[in-house]
Design an enzyme around this catalytic site. Structure first.
Site, PDB file in Angstrom:
ATOM      1  N   ASP A 113       0.805  -1.220  -0.014  1.00 30.14           N
ATOM      2  CA  ASP A 113      -0.115   0.153  -0.040  1.00 30.14           C
ATOM      3  C   ASP A 113       0.808   1.257   0.120  1.00 30.14           C
ATOM      4  O   ASP A 113       2.199   1.104   0.338  1.00 30.14           O
ATOM      5  CB  ASP A 113      -0.984   0.194   1.365  1.00 30.14           C
ATOM      6  CG  ASP A 113      -0.260   0.110   2.506  1.00 30.14           C
ATOM      7  OD1 ASP A 113       0.841  -0.694   2.486  1.00 30.14           O
ATOM      8  OD2 ASP A 113      -0.562   0.687   3.407  1.00 30.14           O
ATOM      9  N   GLU A 114       0.351   2.373  -0.666  1.00 28.36           N
ATOM     10  CA  GLU A 114       0.790   3.631  -0.198  1.00 28.36           C
ATOM     11  C   GLU A 114       2.253   3.902  -0.912  1.00 28.36           C
ATOM     12  O   GLU A 114       3.489   3.971   0.027  1.00 28.36           O
ATOM     13  CB  GLU A 114       0.845   4.367   0.967  1.00 28.36           C
ATOM     14  CG  GLU A 114      -0.709   4.398   1.482  1.00 28.36           C
ATOM     15  CD  GLU A 114      -0.825   5.123   2.891  1.00 28.36           C
ATOM     16  OE1 GLU A 114      -1.855   5.598   3.123  1.00 28.36           O
ATOM     17  OE2 GLU A 114      -0.039   4.776   3.640  1.00 28.36           O
ATOM     18  N   VAL A 115       2.554   3.169  -2.056  1.00 24.98           N
ATOM     19  CA  VAL A 115       3.739   3.233  -2.524  1.00 24.98           C
ATOM     20  C   VAL A 115       4.381   4.454  -3.169  1.00 24.98           C
ATOM     21  O   VAL A 115       4.083   4.868  -4.258  1.00 24.98           O
ATOM     22  CB  VAL A 115       4.264   2.129  -3.833  1.00 24.98           C
ATOM     23  CG1 VAL A 115       5.415   1.950  -4.105  1.00 24.98           C
ATOM     24  CG2 VAL A 115       3.729   0.778  -3.249  1.00 24.98           C
TER      25      VAL A 115
END
Length: 491
Positions: free
Chosen positions: A162-164
């Site tokens: 997530d949230e790269v």
């Protein structure tokens, strides 16, 4: 069975959570419980009807060999025996343990170490791994290998993703993206697919879960062509009390149409209000679950809902401050589970949860024991002490003492620099500040002692420095400055 009408969806009725497992997410990158308290929590989760634990170890996992540097240096990581003990105890209570290991974004606990700096996508983003370096995939696979080996019989693994942030901004990524037709979406999918395939090769029967947020903007065709179909089960997360039901249903149906019908959802019982919240709002998290019930009631029969992970974030990321401690959030968790089980959170449900917890209210700020003899849920005494202390810390008289009329009128920075003050008034200011300090110090001592029984000393110190020190410091400065000034003016 409890059923109620969903006003936002016309005549549709919301029923209890339809199918799949109810997992509680344990975020150990902050405030990792002492082993004894960890066991108490597992026991309590079992009593609430939890089916499994989604455990995010981060630097608390006992990595060995070249990965030993990933272990926490602020408190000892759990030992191999600890990890096995926690699993055995959870299984004895009918709960599975699913480890969550980040493999792309939120790699702060790995990439902060100097030997790993070259694996960052860009030097200034500590969380995102460079997807072009084979050393990165090897590192991730070694992490996964050590985690899987310490979870005998493991069937399900969560690979994060997530949230790269800042993906595509690195020099190697820019070169790769310069070729016609290549996109950041493909860059993301390329790395995740590579990791998922490596996991399947190493453990063919492993079920792989991943966070979904990086795929939400992708087209159905992009997902179909990604190579992820048949490899992963997306977990859609949304922690807001006003979750957009229609949009969420549409996205879940898109994943299904793209060939990924096995889906998970993720709600929240703590750690998602603000990065520094101290005391959670139960109603906020109940509202989030009410929205998820509406989503579940609206999904087509094509979707195989695997379950819901009720997240309890302890930090927003590895380098941020602590969120609400677990004892303060257990009333919220109990209320959220009741909401899922009954399809609502009526007055009767509130009473049922309150009685189960031995409290007058499910809102921790308003809770009072109905059976004062002993604590009913693990860590209750600490929760009560923190609520009391937090109330003091946020009282206007203490938090804004420097703005008091007498302080601003007779002991301003101007007066302090020149040491020209009215002794009578400044001594009154000193007396009041000293009284506040004494009261706070007594409360802090009680919190410190109780918290130290449940958490490592480093957690205790961090919590006090974060929540208490900024409020006490101005009071301490004023008392010291007054003593110095009065000494200059009184014979």
């Amino acid at each position: 069975m409890c059923v109620y009408s969903c006003s936002l969806l016309g005549r549709m009725t919301c029923k209890p959570w339809p199918q799949g497992k109810k997992l509680v997410h344990l975020d150990l990158k902050g405030a990792p419980p002492r082993l004894g308290y960890f066991h108490q929590l597992i026991e309590f989760f079992s009593e609430l009807g939890v089916d499994g634990l989604l455990v995010e170890y981060e630097d608390m996992f006992p990595y060995g060999g070249e990965l030993k540097l990933l272990q926490s240096t602020t408190q000892p990581a759990y030992s191999r025996e600890d990890v096995l003990s926690l699993q055995e105890f959870a299984k004895s209570k009918g709960m599975d343990v699913i480890p969550l290991v980040q493999t792309f974004g939120h790699m702060e606990f790995v990439l902060k170490h100097r030997p790993m700096w070259d694996l960052r996508e860009v030097p200034y983003c500590v969380g995102t791994m460079n997807p072009h370096k084979e050393e990165g995939v090897k590192l991730v696979m070694e992490m996964l290998k050590q985690v899987v080996e310490l979870h005998p019989g493991l069937k399900t693994l969560h690979i994060g993703a997530d949230e790269v942030y800042i993906l595509g901004e690195g020099e190697e990524s820019k070169v790769w993206l310069a070729s016609p037709g290549r996109t950041v979406e493909q860059l993301f999918l390329r790395h995740v697919t590579k990791v998922a395939r490596a996991v399947k090769k190493a453990w063919p029967h492993m079920t792989i879960i991943m966070w979904d947020d990086m795929m939400r903007g992708m087209s159905q065709d992009t997902l179909k062509e990604s190579g992820l179909v048949g490899l992963v089960q997306p977990m859609f997360w949304d922690y807001t009390p006003n979750l957009d039901v229609e949009k969420t249903v549409s996205l879940l149906e898109k994943y299904c149409s793209a060939g990924m019908p096995d889906l998970w959802t993720a709600s929240s019982f703590k750690g998602s209000t603000s990065v520094y919240t101290c005391v959670p709002s139960t109603q906020r998290h109940v509202d989030n679950h009410l929205q998820w019930l509406k989503v579940a009631a609206s999904l087509s029969a094509r979707i195989n809902l695997q379950g819901i992970a009720i997240t309890g974030w302890q930090r927003y990321d590895h380098l941020s401050v602590l969120c609400e401690l677990m004892p303060l959030a257990l009333p919220s968790l109990a209320a959220c589970l009741q909401t899922l089980s009954c399809g609502q959170f009526s007055i009767e449900d509130q009473i049922k949860v309150s009685e189960r917890l031995g409290l007058s209210s499910v809102e921790v700020e308003a809770m009072e024991r109905t059976s004062p003899e002993s604590a009913v849920f693990p860590g209750q005494r600490l929760a009560e002490l923190i609520v009391e202390l937090n109330s003091l810390l946020n009282s206007e008289n203490i938090r804004y003492f420097e703005n008091d009329m007498f302080v601003r009128g007779w002991f301003s920075p101007y007066h302090q620099r020149r040491k020209m003050v009215t002794p009578l008034i400044t001594m009154q200011i000193h007396s009041q500040a000293s009284t506040y300090l004494t009261t706070l110090q007594q409360k802090v001592a009680a919190v410190r002692e109780e918290m130290g029984q449940l958490y490592p000393d480093s957690t205790v110190q961090e919590w006090i420095e974060e929540h208490v020190s900024p409020v006490m410091a101005p009071l301490q400065r004023i008392t010291e400055a007054i003593r110095a000034c009065v000494k200059e003016m009184v014979p």
